[in-house]
Design an enzyme around this catalytic site. Structure first.
Site, mmCIF file in Angstrom:
data_model
loop_
_atom_site.group_PDB
_atom_site.id
_atom_site.type_symbol
_atom_site.label_atom_id
_atom_site.label_comp_id
_atom_site.label_asym_id
_atom_site.label_seq_id
_atom_site.Cartn_x
_atom_site.Cartn_y
_atom_site.Cartn_z
ATOM 1 N N HIS A 8 9.119 -3.073 3.578
ATOM 2 C CA HIS A 8 8.922 -3.006 1.874
ATOM 3 C C HIS A 8 10.070 -3.346 1.229
ATOM 4 O O HIS A 8 10.159 -4.325 0.191
ATOM 5 C CB HIS A 8 8.082 -1.804 1.606
ATOM 6 C CG HIS A 8 7.012 -1.467 2.046
ATOM 7 N ND1 HIS A 8 6.786 -0.533 3.156
ATOM 8 C CD2 HIS A 8 5.718 -2.007 1.905
ATOM 9 C CE1 HIS A 8 5.642 -0.253 3.426
ATOM 10 N NE2 HIS A 8 4.949 -1.143 2.716
ATOM 11 N N SER A 22 6.429 -0.204 10.460
ATOM 12 C CA SER A 22 4.936 0.153 9.980
ATOM 13 C C SER A 22 4.644 1.510 9.342
ATOM 14 O O SER A 22 5.412 2.397 10.078
ATOM 15 C CB SER A 22 3.896 -0.350 11.119
ATOM 16 O OG SER A 22 2.720 0.053 10.711
ATOM 17 N N SER A 23 3.699 1.523 8.519
ATOM 18 C CA SER A 23 3.644 2.853 7.861
ATOM 19 C C SER A 23 2.869 3.924 9.048
ATOM 20 O O SER A 23 2.822 5.022 9.085
ATOM 21 C CB SER A 23 2.797 2.888 6.628
ATOM 22 O OG SER A 23 3.425 2.035 5.595
ATOM 23 N N HIS A 60 9.096 1.612 3.635
ATOM 24 C CA HIS A 60 9.980 1.604 4.619
ATOM 25 C C HIS A 60 10.871 0.360 4.644
ATOM 26 O O HIS A 60 10.591 -0.437 3.602
ATOM 27 C CB HIS A 60 9.299 1.607 6.078
ATOM 28 C CG HIS A 60 8.273 0.422 6.354
ATOM 29 N ND1 HIS A 60 8.475 -0.844 6.327
ATOM 30 C CD2 HIS A 60 6.979 0.672 6.708
ATOM 31 C CE1 HIS A 60 7.335 -1.411 6.528
ATOM 32 N NE2 HIS A 60 6.423 -0.654 6.742
ATOM 33 N N GLY A 111 4.918 -9.990 3.960
ATOM 34 C CA GLY A 111 5.746 -9.851 5.369
ATOM 35 C C GLY A 111 5.019 -10.710 6.330
ATOM 36 O O GLY A 111 3.852 -10.586 6.586
ATOM 37 N N ASP A 125 2.434 -9.257 9.048
ATOM 38 C CA ASP A 125 1.103 -9.382 8.933
ATOM 39 C C ASP A 125 0.747 -10.776 8.993
ATOM 40 O O ASP A 125 0.312 -11.460 7.886
ATOM 41 C CB ASP A 125 0.206 -8.645 7.947
ATOM 42 C CG ASP A 125 0.709 -7.049 7.899
ATOM 43 O OD1 ASP A 125 0.002 -6.479 8.773
ATOM 44 O OD2 ASP A 125 1.572 -6.517 7.212
ATOM 45 N N VAL A 162 10.784 -6.817 9.937
ATOM 46 C CA VAL A 162 12.004 -5.905 9.953
ATOM 47 C C VAL A 162 11.736 -5.167 10.934
ATOM 48 O O VAL A 162 10.591 -4.384 11.136
ATOM 49 C CB VAL A 162 12.104 -5.155 8.546
ATOM 50 C CG1 VAL A 162 13.139 -4.319 8.924
ATOM 51 C CG2 VAL A 162 12.490 -6.248 7.430
ATOM 52 N N MET A 184 0.972 -1.184 -0.178
ATOM 53 C CA MET A 184 -0.223 -0.055 0.043
ATOM 54 C C MET A 184 0.900 1.409 0.115
ATOM 55 O O MET A 184 0.283 2.410 0.381
ATOM 56 C CB MET A 184 -0.919 0.053 1.048
ATOM 57 C CG MET A 184 -1.901 -1.207 1.260
ATOM 58 S SD MET A 184 -3.521 -0.963 2.036
ATOM 59 C CE MET A 184 -2.636 -0.790 3.805
ATOM 60 N N GLY A 185 2.056 1.084 -0.214
ATOM 61 C CA GLY A 185 2.945 2.290 -0.468
ATOM 62 C C GLY A 185 3.516 2.654 0.728
ATOM 63 O O GLY A 185 3.522 1.953 1.927
#
Ligand code: AMP
Length: 287
Positions: free
Chosen positions: A37, A186-187, A34, A148, A151, A177, A30-31
């Site tokens: 990703h 996490s975003s 970090h 990942g 989740d 990570v 979802m962009g």
């Protein structure tokens, strides 16, 4: 690196890669990239010839509209990171491309979607995740798709969907990570002010306390959970759930289970955070 906006563009791109004999990786995101990703993209680049990263903030999987509105959107920076790593294509579709008028199909994975995050966020959450991931698999037709461990429930649910629907894709799971102090990247961490950022280490502290209790020989799962919850309380955080579950069924484990997934979710200030720790307790028996 190419940025693709439509399903037709992706199909063309993948057809050329396939014609050249290249294996295809898909990394759904979802962009707001970090290092979590980045780890997924690196693994994909190592394993496959052609790496396609999807960047789509799927509105259907957000329960609270405030959470969707607050979700960071940084496509320009994300594209630079992906390009630098050597990603071949970014698929960043508009909502109308993913959900055209009259869209009416949902993929639902039963019981696994109803527990833990499903219970907290509502049964529609994983249905929305599965539907969009199923669409991405159909659009890209990857050999391998990367997810990942952060989740964990998402991985379990998608694995079941792939099995039940005979989807021709291999799933690869990438370890979580973390920041140096243990906080899983996490975003949503960007929403934490300094005090909440410090309290957010409670999730990792709780998981480590559970690990320590298990390695010390505590075999009552409820006592292990109590140890984790107590460690979190010491850091000023009360979890929404803190459970020892079976890594395949996500049901609570009974005493003596060998493979255990410790899962936790908590609200810390403005952010709702999740984390988990997969454990294989076999070595304990021989210690
Ligand atoms: P998201 O953009 O948050 O939907 O995440 C895209 C993918 O990155 C998912 O498969 C996540 O599980 C994975 N991911 C997110 N955070 C981490 C992390 N800290 N470590 C490893 N993978 C992650």
């Amino acid at each position: 690196m190419r940025t693709l906006r439509t399903v037709a563009e992706v199909r063309d791109h993948v057809a050329s890669a396939r014609a050249a004999g290249r294996s295809i990786a898909l990394v759904p995101t979802m962009g707001a990239f970090h290092d979590g990703h980045v780890a997924l993209m690196r693994d994909a680049l190592e394993r496959c010839d052609e790496v396609i990263v999807s960047l789509y903030v799927n509105p259907a999987q957000f329960g609270e509209s405030a959470d969707l509105a607050a979700y960071p959107r940084t496509e320009h920076e994300d594209a630079a990171i992906a390009r630098e790593l050597g990603v071949d294509a970014l698929f960043a579709p508009a909502d109308a491309e993913m959900y055209p008028d009259g869209f009416a199909t949902t993929v639902t994975v039963g019981r696994l979607s109803e527990v833990l995050e499903g219970a907290e966020r509502g049964p529609g959450h994983f249905a929305a995740v599965c539907t969009v991931v199923c669409k991405l698999f159909a659009i890209v037709a990857p050999d391998v798709a990367f997810f990942g461990q952060k989740d964990a429930q998402q991985v379990v649910v998608i694995r079941r969907m792939v099995r039940d629907l005979n989807l021709p894709v291999e799933l690869a799971t990438v370890p979580t990570v973390r920041e140096p102090d243990g906080l899983a990247l996490s975003s949503r961490n960007a929403r934490l002010g300094p005090a909440d950022r410090e309290r957010a280490t409670a999730l990792h502290a709780g998981l480590e306390a559970a690990r320590a209790a298990l390695y010390d020989g505590e075999r009552d799962p409820r006592a292990v959970e109590a140890a984790g919850i107590a460690a979190m309380a010491a850091a000023g955080v009360t979890p929404e759930y803190f459970s020892l579950v079976d890594p395949d069924t996500l049901e609570p484990v009974s005493a003596g289970a060998r493979r255990v997934l410790v899962v936790v979710a908590a609200r810390v200030g403005p952010a709702r955070l999740i984390d988990n720790l997969p454990l294989d307790l076999e070595p304990v028996a021989t210690r």
